[in-house]
Design a protein around this motif. Structure first.
Motif, mmCIF file in Angstrom:
data_model
loop_
_atom_site.group_PDB
_atom_site.id
_atom_site.type_symbol
_atom_site.label_atom_id
_atom_site.label_comp_id
_atom_site.label_asym_id
_atom_site.label_seq_id
_atom_site.Cartn_x
_atom_site.Cartn_y
_atom_site.Cartn_z
ATOM 1 N N ALA A 2 0.866 -1.183 0.000
ATOM 2 C CA ALA A 2 0.000 0.000 0.000
ATOM 3 C C ALA A 2 0.901 1.230 0.000
ATOM 4 N N ASP A 3 0.571 2.214 -0.818
ATOM 5 C CA ASP A 3 1.386 3.430 -0.879
ATOM 6 C C ASP A 3 1.503 4.097 0.482
ATOM 7 N N SER A 4 0.471 4.023 1.286
ATOM 8 C CA SER A 4 0.476 4.668 2.607
ATOM 9 C C SER A 4 1.353 3.938 3.628
ATOM 10 N N ARG A 22 6.543 -0.511 2.592
ATOM 11 C CA ARG A 22 6.177 -0.953 1.248
ATOM 12 C C ARG A 22 7.307 -1.769 0.621
ATOM 13 N N PRO A 63 -6.533 -5.466 1.350
ATOM 14 C CA PRO A 63 -5.955 -4.871 2.559
ATOM 15 C C PRO A 63 -6.231 -5.669 3.837
ATOM 16 N N PHE A 118 -3.234 -8.181 3.767
ATOM 17 C CA PHE A 118 -1.834 -7.773 3.668
ATOM 18 C C PHE A 118 -1.122 -8.335 4.902
#
Length: 146
Positions: free
Chosen positions: A31-33, A38, A93, A96
């Motif tokens: 996830a970019d956040s 990451r 998500p 993950f």
């Protein structure tokens, strides 16, 4: 070894056992956040699994400690968690391999094993430490089955 103190679960079962174990694994959070998480990186995870029940098996165990270690250590030690497609999914998500999801996954794997035992113990809690300063505690809601 210093005895760690874990948060306790309030319950009415006669027996409670806790198994400490560790495993080394790599992961990334897709996830970019997730920032630096990451990127692929590794941890030595420390887990504590709490199992409780009222009845012992024919060997006098609630559950054999070695079975708990085998379930988790053989599956996750020296792996890339993201490669375990049965447990984790880079497109969902909720799957993950974050500390929260890994703790929940350990609880689910343990409970599936316990469901096959005649004495029917329950996995009440998984404490999972990812770094010296970060951990997650997962407790399934009452009655939840996998």
């Amino acid at each position: 070894m210093i005895q760690p103190v874990y948060p306790s679960v309030h319950h009415s079962y006669c027996y409670e056992l806790n198994k400490d174990l560790q495993f080394a694994a790599a992961h990334y959070v897709p996830a970019d956040s997730a920032g630096k998480c990451r990127k692929l990186h590794g941890h030595t995870y420390f887990a504590n699994i709490t199992v409780a029940g009222d009845t012992l098996d024919d060997a006098g165990f609630l559950v054999n400690f070695s079975e708990l270690k085998r379930l988790i250590h053989e599956r996750f030690d020296h792996t890339v968690l993201n490669d375990d497609k049965e447990s984790f999914d880079d497109n969902d998500p909720n799957r993950f391999p974050t500390t929260e999801v890994v703790a929940r996954t350990i609880c689910e794997l343990v409970q599936r094993h316990l469901d096959g035992l005649a004495n029917q113990p329950r996995c009440l809690q998984v404490y999972l430490r990812e770094t010296p300063t970060s951990y997650c505690l997962y407790r399934p809601k009452g009655g939840e089955r996998w």
